[in-house]
Scaffold this motif. Structure first.
Motif, PDB file in Angstrom:
ATOM      1  N   VAL A   1      87.120 -33.096 -61.014  1.00 39.76           N
ATOM      2  CA  VAL A   1      88.283 -32.951 -60.137  1.00 39.76           C
ATOM      3  C   VAL A   1      88.240 -33.944 -58.982  1.00 39.76           C
ATOM      4  O   VAL A   1      89.004 -33.826 -58.033  1.00 39.76           O
ATOM      5  CB  VAL A   1      88.388 -31.505 -59.597  1.00 39.76           C
TER       6      VAL A   1
ATOM      7  N   ARG B   1      93.235 -24.880 -58.509  1.00 34.24           N
ATOM      8  CA  ARG B   1      93.507 -24.994 -59.939  1.00 34.24           C
ATOM      9  C   ARG B   1      92.628 -24.058 -60.763  1.00 34.24           C
ATOM     10  O   ARG B   1      92.444 -24.254 -61.956  1.00 34.24           O
ATOM     11  CB  ARG B   1      93.274 -26.438 -60.414  1.00 34.24           C
TER      12      ARG B   1
ATOM     13  N   GLN C   1      90.510 -26.443 -63.325  1.00 30.76           N
ATOM     14  CA  GLN C   1      89.108 -26.398 -62.912  1.00 30.76           C
ATOM     15  C   GLN C   1      88.221 -25.758 -63.979  1.00 30.76           C
ATOM     16  O   GLN C   1      87.002 -25.794 -63.869  1.00 30.76           O
ATOM     17  CB  GLN C   1      88.977 -25.616 -61.594  1.00 30.76           C
TER      18      GLN C   1
ATOM     19  N   ALA D   1      91.472 -30.419 -56.374  1.00 34.73           N
ATOM     20  CA  ALA D   1      91.581 -29.023 -56.825  1.00 34.73           C
ATOM     21  C   ALA D   1      91.291 -28.047 -55.674  1.00 34.73           C
ATOM     22  O   ALA D   1      92.150 -27.284 -55.283  1.00 34.73           O
ATOM     23  CB  ALA D   1      90.635 -28.777 -57.989  1.00 34.73           C
TER      24      ALA D   1
END
Lengths: 795, 203
Positions: free
Chosen positions: A519, A268, A234, A264
Motif C-alpha cells: 500500500v 481499505r 489491504q 490505505a
C-alpha cells in the motif's frame, strides 16, 4: 547539499546483510521507476475494452425507512445499461469484516448519511452520475442516535433491531457494539495513597485516512460465470470471504488481483466498491470500472472513531502513579466494521506505557447513525494516548515536576505487567526514547528573522502575512505511546509465502509470491531483501499479489514485516533445506562438509559456516525448481476476559516518543509546528530508508489531528459537513515541520530478525506532543482535537 | 467535440469529447496517459499537475476545450522534457515556466519516448525522477506524478531553492504517506546534482 537536512540513515549496518541488497540495507523500491514515470497501474487506472462505468447513489439522510425507490427515469436514460437496487442482488445482502451487518445496498432503512442505496452502469461516468441523480427515493425519517446519551437512553431507537453477533449477549445496551472492562488491583484503595489526583474529559475528533488514491477498481465477468477483480485493498482474502457470498459464487470463481494502491492507513481494510462493481459486471455481462471522487471517498470508507475519554490518575508526591480509572466511549457509527477490536485496543492500551498496578478501565463502542468508523493507523490506541498524555502533563504540573522526568519515573520496561496481566517480554525502552527526544538540540529561536526582515513563511499564518513575530510565543511538549503489533485477542493471525528457486539464463532466481498488499509501505522492497538474505541470490522476482496463493493477512496493525516477512523467511528456509537435500544427493560424496547441518546459501553458492564454497546453486539445481508454499503464525494470543479484561491478548508492543516545538500567534490563534522530533524502537530496521519514511508519515498524520483534521458531523442531522479537501484539511508541505528521527534497534527475540511493527506508534504520540506544546505556549487546557484558532483566542 | 493539442511533444486529436470533460479526463481516459492522477477533482491536491504551455496547472480544473492548440507536458513526458532542456542548456527550450511559456516550435523539438509498460525501463529518468527514487520520496506514489511535474518546474525557475522556497512551491501538492521530509530531500538532491552537472550559467 542543503545544510538543513535533519534525517539521516545510519552509516553502518551491524548485522544481517549477507548478500548485496539483503536485510538491513536501504535498497530502493522495485516499483519506484514505474511510479515516477506514471506507468504504475493504480486501481483507478484500470481499463478494459467495452467497459462500463459504475456509479453509486447514496442516501441523503442519516436514518430513515425507505418507502419507495423509482428507477424508471434513470433506466430510460440513453447510455445506461443497468440500474440496480437491493432487489436485484444475486445472493447474500450483507457483508462485514467481523460481522455481516452492512447492507450491500440499503434495504428497509438507511442508517447513515451516504449509505449506498442504488447502482447505475453506463457508458460514460457523467451519464452514470446523471442517471443516478434521476433515481427517486422516498424516505420516512427516523429519530437519530448521535452520541452516548441518545444511544443509551431508555427509550432509544435501536440502530440494529435483531443483532446476531457474538457481542450482543454481553453488552449492557443493544446500541453498544462491544464493551471491554479491565479491572486489576484495587483502584479505589490505591487512590487513598495518592497525594494528588487529576481528572480530565477529553474529546477526540473523527479523522479520515485521506489516502490520495480514491476507492476504485475494475470487475471483469468471466466465461466460467465467475469474476476477475482488480482492486486496491489491504487484505485480498478478507475481501474474498465477504465478496463471494454476496455474488453467490464459490470463492474460486472470484479471482482477485491487487491493483496499485494509492495509500490505505486502515481505510481499505473494509470493502468499498468491490461487491458493487462485481454485481454490475455480472448483471450487464460487461467489465465495469468504478472510481469514487473525493466527495464520495469521504463516504466510501470507515473513519477513525471519534471518542470521549474520561480519565482519573493519582500520584504520590514523589511522583509515582498510584492508580488510573478511565471510561472511553468510541463512536462506531452505523455498522460494526472493526469496532470490537478497536474497543479491545483502547481498553488494553488505555494506561499507556506506564506502570500502574491498580486500574479500573471501561471502553465501549457505540452503534449510532453517524458515519461508520473502523480501522485507522493507531487503531484505538491513538485516542487513549491523547488523553493519558494530557493527564501526565497535568500530574507533573501539579507535582511541580518536569514532564519528561515524571514520565520516566513511571515508564514501563521489559518485565512490566500490563493491566491485562500480560507481561511485557521484550525491550520497552520508554524512558530512553524520552531521553533521546529531550536531549536533541532545540531549533533556533526566531528562525523567521533574515537579513531582509521577517520571512513570513516561517511564521504562524505563513504567506497570509499575519505577523512578523508580534504575539508569537514558543512552546515545547513531549509525549510517548504504546501500540500493539499484529492481530490480538486470540485471532488466528497468519501469513503465507510461496517461494520458488530456479535457474533462469544461468542464474539462480527466487520468486516471492504472497497475497500481501503493498500500500506504499515498501513491503515489496523488503520481501526481496529477505529472499536475498535467506537464499543468497541477487535476482528476486516479486509475483503480483493475488488470491492464487494463501492469505497474507492484512496490511495493517504494523504486522506485515513481522508476519509476511516471517512467512517469507520461513518458506525460504524450507526451500534452502530442499536445495541442500538435492546438493547432498548430487555432491555429498565429494566433500565431507555436505554432511554438516550448518550449510548456508550465500552469493549464489552453498557455503559452509566457515565460508567455504561447496557448489553453486546453478550446479545444484540445474533444471530443477524448488517451490514451497507455507503458512506462518506468530505465537498465539488469548481473548480478554469480558469481566476482568485479563488475558495475554497482544503479540508485541511498539513504542515511540515525540518532542514538539511550536510557535503560536496568540492573538489570532494560529499555530506553526517548528519541529516534531521522534525517537522509536524498531527492533530491527530491515530497510532503514523505509523505516524513517514510515515514522515521518505516521508523525504527520498525528500532526494533522492535532491542528486541522476533523470530519464534522452535524449533531442535528448526522450529516457530514466537510467531505472535500477544501473543507477537510490535511497537512501540506507548509504545515509540516522537519521531523528528525532517531531509532533504536532492540531486537524482539520472538520476532523474525527481531523486527518490531513500526507504522503505527509514531501516529500516537505525535498528536499529544503537539497539544502539549500548544498548552505550554498558551497556558490553555485544550482537551479537544483538533485545536482550532477559536480554542486559542476564546472567540 | 474534437480537441487538437500537443501532448508530450506529439500532436494529438481527441474525438467525441463531451464539453464538460476536463483535460485530466481526456488525458487519462482518451489519450491512454493515466500518469496524471485524479485524487480530488477540485484543484486541492495537485496530483494531476501538468504543464500547459509551460505553466503548471491542475488538469482537473482545465476544461478539455481550453487545451485546444496548446502544449501539454505530463509525467509520462517529463524525462524527455528535462533531457531536452538540459541539452539546450538551462532554459534553452524557452519552456521555462514563466507565463507565456513554451512556444509550440520549441515544444516540438522534443518527443517523448515510450517506456516498457511492464518494467518502466528503457527510458532515462529526469534528475527529479531519479532523486525521488533515491531519496525514498516515493511510497504509495499517487502524489508523485504531480509533485514531479511541479518540482521540475520549480527547479527550472529556481535551480538552487532554499527550504522555504521548496515548501512554498510544492505546498499545493498533498502527500499523505511521507510526511514530506523525503520529498524535501529529493528536491534538494536533484538541485544539488543539477548544480554539479550543469555548465556554469549566468543566471
Amino acid at each position: 547539499m542543503a545544510d538543513t537536512r535533519t534525517t539521516g540513515i545510519p552509516a553502518k549496518v551491524t548485522q544481517g546483510a549477507k548478500s548485496k541488497g539483503g536485510i538491513g540495507e536501504s535498497t530502493l523500491r522495485p516499483d519506484g521507476t514505474l511510479k515516477v514515470t506514471g506507468e504504475f497501474a493504480y486501481s483507478s487506472d484500470m481499463w478494459h475494452e467495452d467497459m462500463l462505468w459504475g456509479q453509486i447513489l447514496r442516501s441523503t439522510v442519516a436514518h430513515a425507512e425507505i418507502v419507495s425507490i423509482d428507477t424508471s427515469e434513470a433506466l430510460a436514460t440513453a447510455g445506461v445499461h443497468a440500474v440496480l437496487t437491493h432487489e436485484d442482488l444475486p445472493a447474500a445482502k450483507n457483508y462485514g469484516m467481523e460481522y455481516q451487518d452492512t447492507p450491500v445496498l440499503a434495504y428497509g432503512k438507511v442508517r447513515h448519511h451516504g449509505e449506498p442505496v442504488a447502482l447505475v452502469a453506463a457508458d460514460h461516468p457523467e451519464t452514470a452520475r446523471r442517471a443516478a441523480a434521476k433515481i427517486r427515493i422516498e424516505y420516512r425519517e427516523l429519530p437519530l442516535i448521535t452520541d452516548e446519551a441518545s444511544a443509551l437512553a431508555p427509550d432509544a431507537i435501536l440502530v440494529h433491531e435483531d443483532r446476531g453477533d457474538h457481542h450482543a449477549g454481553h453488552v449492557t445496551h443493544p446500541n453498544i457494539v462491544h464493551r471491554q472492562p479491565i479491572i486489576r488491583g484495587n483502584a479505589a484503595e490505591a487512590a487513598k495513597r495518592a497525594d494528588v489526583i487529576v481528572t480530565g474529559e477529553y474529546t477526540f475528533g473523527m479523522q479520515d485516512q485521506a489516502f490520495l488514491g480514491p476507492e476504485s477498481g475494475l470487475a471483469v465477468p468471466a466465461e466460467d460465470g465467475g469474476i476477475d477483480l482488480y482492486v486496491a485493498t489491504q487484505w485480498l482474502h478478507s475481501d474474498l470471504k465477504q465478496i463471494a457470498p454476496c455474488l453467490g459464487l464459490p470463492e474460486e470463481k472470484v479471482r482477485m488481483t491487487m491493483a496499485g494502491v494509492g495509500g490505505a492507513f486502515g481505510g481499505r481494510e473494509d470493502i468499498s466498491m468491490q461487491i458493487l462493481a462485481s454485481v454490475l459486471a455480472l448483471r450487464t455481462g460487461k467489465p465495469v470500472k468504478m472510481v469514487y471522487n473525493r466527495y464520495e471517498s469521504f463516504f466510501g470508507h470507515v473513519h477513525r472513531h471519534p471518542a470521549k475519554l474520561h480519565y482519573e490518575h493519582g500520584a504520590t508526591k514523589d511522583g509515582k502513579l498510584t492508580h488510573m480509572k478511565c471510561k472511553i466511549v468510541l463512536d462506531g457509527g452505523a455498522y460494526m466494521s472493526s469496532t470490537p477490536s478497536v474497543v479491545g485496543n483502547a481498553a488494553s492500551l488505555s494506561v499507556g506505557p506506564y506502570v500502574v498496578d491498580d486500574v479500573e478501565i471501561e471502553a465501549i463502542g457505540l452503534y449510532t447513525n453517524n458515519p461508520p468508523c473502523g480501522a485507522m493507523r493507531g487503531f484505538g490506541a491513538v485516542q487513549a494516548c491523547f488523553a493519558y498524555e494530557a493527564q501526565m502533563d497535568k500530574l507533573a504540573a501539579k507535582l511541580g515536576m518536569d514532564p519528561v522526568e515524571f514520565r520516566q519515573k513511571n515508564a514501563m520496561e521489559q518485565g512490566t505487567i500490563m493491566p491485562t496481566g500480560q507481561p511485557v517480554d521484550s525491550p520497552a525502552p520508554v524512558a530512553e526514547l524520552l531521553r533521546r527526544v529531550k536531549a536533541r538540540p532545540m531549533p533556533p529561536e526566531r528562525q523567521w528573522e533574515s537579513s531582509e526582515g521577517a520571512d513570513v513563511r516561517a511564521l504562524p499564518g505563513g504567506l497570509s502575512n499575519t505577523t512578523h513575530g508580534e504575539g508569537v510565543v514558543r512552546g515545547v511538549g513531549y509525549a510517548v505511546g504504546i501500540k500493539n503489533v499484529g492481530f490480538s485477542e486470540g485471532f488466528d493471525d497468519y501469513s503465507t509465502a510461496k517461494i520458488r528457486l530456479e535457474v533462469i539464463n544461468g542464474e539462480a532466481v527466487a520468486t516471492v509470491h504472497t497475497a500481501a498488499a503493498e500500500v506504499g509501505q515498501g513491503g515489496v522492497t523488503i520481501h526481496a531483501q529477505i529472499a536475498r538474505t535467506e537464499l543468497g541470490v541477487q535476482q528476486v522476482t516479486i509475483h503480483p499479489a493475488d488470491t492464487q496463493v494463501g492469505s497474507a493477512g492484512s496490511t495493517s496493525a504494523g504486522r506485515q514485516t513481522y508476519m509476511t516477512g516471517g512467512a517469507i523467511k520461513n518458506s525460504c528456509s524450507l526451500v534452502r533445506e530442499k536445495v541442500l537435500e538435492i546438493g547432498r544427493r548430487k555432491f555429498g560424496s565429494y566433500h565431507p562438509a555436505w554432511a554438516s547441518a550448518e550449510l548456508l546459501l550465500e552469493g549464489g553458492k552453498v557455503v559452509t559456516d566457515g565460508g567455504e564454497a561447496l557448489a553453486s546453486l546453478v550446479d545444484v539445481l540445474e533444471d530443477e525448481a524448488v517451490e514451497i508454499e507455507e503458512e506462518w503464525r506468530h505465537r498465539p494470543t488469548q481473548p480478554f476476559d469480558l469481566v476482568t479484561g485479563q488475558g495475554n491478548g497482544h503479540v508485541q508492543y511498539a513504542f515511540a516518543a515525540h518532542r514538539a516545538v511550536v510557535e503560536v500567534d496568540t492573538e489570532l490563534g494560529l499555530v506553526k509546528v517548528i519541529e516534531l522530533a521522534c525517537a522509536q524502537d524498531v527492533g530491527k530496521a530491515i530497510n532503514p530508508l523505509s523505516v524513517i519514511g514510515q515514522i515521518q508519515g505516521g508523525t504527520t498524520q498525528g500532526l494533522g489531528v492535532a491542528v486541522m483534521e476533523e470530519i464534522i458531523v452535524d449533531p442535528k442531522t448526522a450529516k457530514v459537513k466537510n467531505p472535500s479537501f477544501t473543507d477537510y484539511l490535511i497537512p501540506t508541505l507548509l504545515d509540516t515541520p522537519t521531523i528528525p528521527v532517531d531509532y533504536l534497534e532492540l531486537a524482539d527475540p520472538n520476532a523474525p530478525y527481531g523486527v518490531r511493527g513500526i507504522g503505527e506508534a509514531p501516529t500516537l504520540s505525535s498528536t499529544p506532543a503537539v497539544l502539549a506544546a500548544i498548552r505550554n505556549a498558551t497556558g490553555l487546557e485544550l482537551n479537544k482535537t483538533p485545536v482550532r484558532p477559536e480554542h486559542l483566542t476564546g472567540t | 467535440m474534437r480537441v487538437n493539442f500537443t501532448v508530450n511533444g506529439r500532436p494529438q486529436e481527441a474525438d467525441d469529447v463531451w464539453e464538460g470533460e476536463s483535460l485530466l479526463y481526456v488525458l487519462r481516459e482518451r489519450m491512454g496517459l493515466p500518469g496524471s492522477k485524479n485524487a480530488c477533482e477540485q484543484g486541492e491536491c495537485g496530483s494531476c499537475t501538468v504543464r500547459l504551455d509551460g505553466v503548471p496547472v491542475c488538469a482537473c480544473l482545465v476544461a478539455a476545450g481550453q487545451a485546444e492548440g496548446r502544449d501539454v507536458v505530463t509525467v509520462e513526458g517529463l524525462a524527455d522534457y528535462a533531457k531536452q532542456r538540459a541539452e539546450h542548456g538551462g532554459c534553452g527550450t524557452g519552456a521555462c515556466g514563466t507565463p507565456g511559456g513554451t512556444s509550440l516550435q520549441d515544444a516540438q523539438q522534443w518527443q517523448a519516448k515510450p517506456l516498457d509498460s511492464q518494467t518502466g525501463e528503457g527510458g532515462e529518468l529526469s534528475p527529479i525522477q531519479q532523486a525521488f527514487i533515491d531519496a525514498g520520496a516515493v511510497q504509495c506514489g499517487f502524489c508523485t506524478p504531480g509533485l514531479l511535474v511541479a518540482a521540475d518546474e520549480m527547479l527550472e525557475r529556481n535551480p538552487s531553492p532554499s527550504d522555504a522556497d521548496i515548501r512554498e512551491a510544492l505546498s499545493g501538492n498533498l502527500c499523505r504517506c511521507t510526511g514530506y521530509e523525503k520529498i524535501m530531500d529529493a528536491v534538494r538532491l536533484a538541485a544539488a546534482r543539477q548544480s554539479e552537472t550543469a555548465p556554469s550559467q549566468g543566471a
